[in-house]
Enzyme design. Structure first.
Site, short mmCIF file in Angstrom:
data_model
loop_
_atom_site.label_atom_id
_atom_site.label_comp_id
_atom_site.label_asym_id
_atom_site.label_seq_id
_atom_site.Cartn_x
_atom_site.Cartn_y
_atom_site.Cartn_z
CG HIS A 5 -0.24 0.08 2.53
ND1 HIS A 5 0.03 -1.02 3.28
CD2 HIS A 5 0.26 1.13 3.24
CE1 HIS A 5 0.66 -0.68 4.39
NE2 HIS A 5 0.82 0.63 4.38
NE ARG A 9 2.00 11.46 8.47
CZ ARG A 9 2.14 10.43 9.29
NH1 ARG A 9 1.08 9.97 9.94
NH2 ARG A 9 3.31 9.84 9.47
CD GLU A 55 -1.63 2.96 6.44
OE1 GLU A 55 -1.43 3.49 7.54
OE2 GLU A 55 -0.80 2.19 5.90
CG ASN A 59 -1.86 11.11 12.83
OD1 ASN A 59 -1.61 10.05 13.37
ND2 ASN A 59 -1.27 11.49 11.70
CG HIS A 74 1.28 10.86 -9.62
ND1 HIS A 74 2.40 11.33 -10.24
CD2 HIS A 74 0.94 9.72 -10.29
CE1 HIS A 74 2.74 10.54 -11.24
NE2 HIS A 74 1.86 9.53 -11.28
CD GLU A 117 -0.54 9.33 -14.26
OE1 GLU A 117 -0.22 9.54 -15.44
OE2 GLU A 117 0.24 8.81 -13.42
#
Length: 140
Positions: A5, A9, A55, A59, A74, A117
């Site tokens: 993966h 964030r 993922e 936070n 990207h 993209e």
């Protein structure tokens, strides 16, 4: 070795899911809340292919927006119909930063400014309006 993966964030889970799940069409494959670390992990993948995931890391206590480093470019997804994919994104209010004028490639940005993209699977589609005359919008 197997690719698993890419982690990005996010600052707003709901806005991020509207983009990645609702507009882009990814499916949530698992979610883990970690109260002791005060974060949530949400894994999404293309429908029918869980081998490559994105993922989303949220936070809980972060109030600052994240800025991209120059070492990250990207994420990219192959789509069966670049025009339909861009129309779906636009219908969800996503700006098409680099329209698929060539019937092959487009760029959009997530709510946290991650560049995404989109590439036409197989040969490029024939150039078509409104895409072929649409100018770039912002950076991609």
């Amino acid at each position: 070795m197997k690719y698993l993966h890419t982690m990005v964030r996010v600052t707003d889970v709901d806005a991020s899911l509207r983009f990645y799940r609702d507009a882009l069409g990814l499916v949530e494959v698992r979610r883990t809340d970690m109260p002791q670390g005060r974060f949530t992990l949400i894994f999404l993948a293309a429908p029918g292919d869980e081998s490559a995931q994105i993922e989303l890391t949220y936070n809980w206590d972060s109030g600052e927006p994240y800025t991209g480093g120059r070492n990250f470019g990207h994420v990219a997804y192959g789509v069966d119909d670049i025009y339909a994919a861009c129309e779906r994104l636009a219908d969800h209010g996503v700006v098409i930063n680099r329209p698929p004028r060539d019937g092959r490639m487009a760029f959009v940005r997530s709510p946290d400014n991650v560049s995404v993209e989109l590439l036409q699977n197989g040969p490029a589609l024939a150039p078509a309006e409104p895409w072929k005359s649409m100018p770039n919008a912002g950076t991609w």
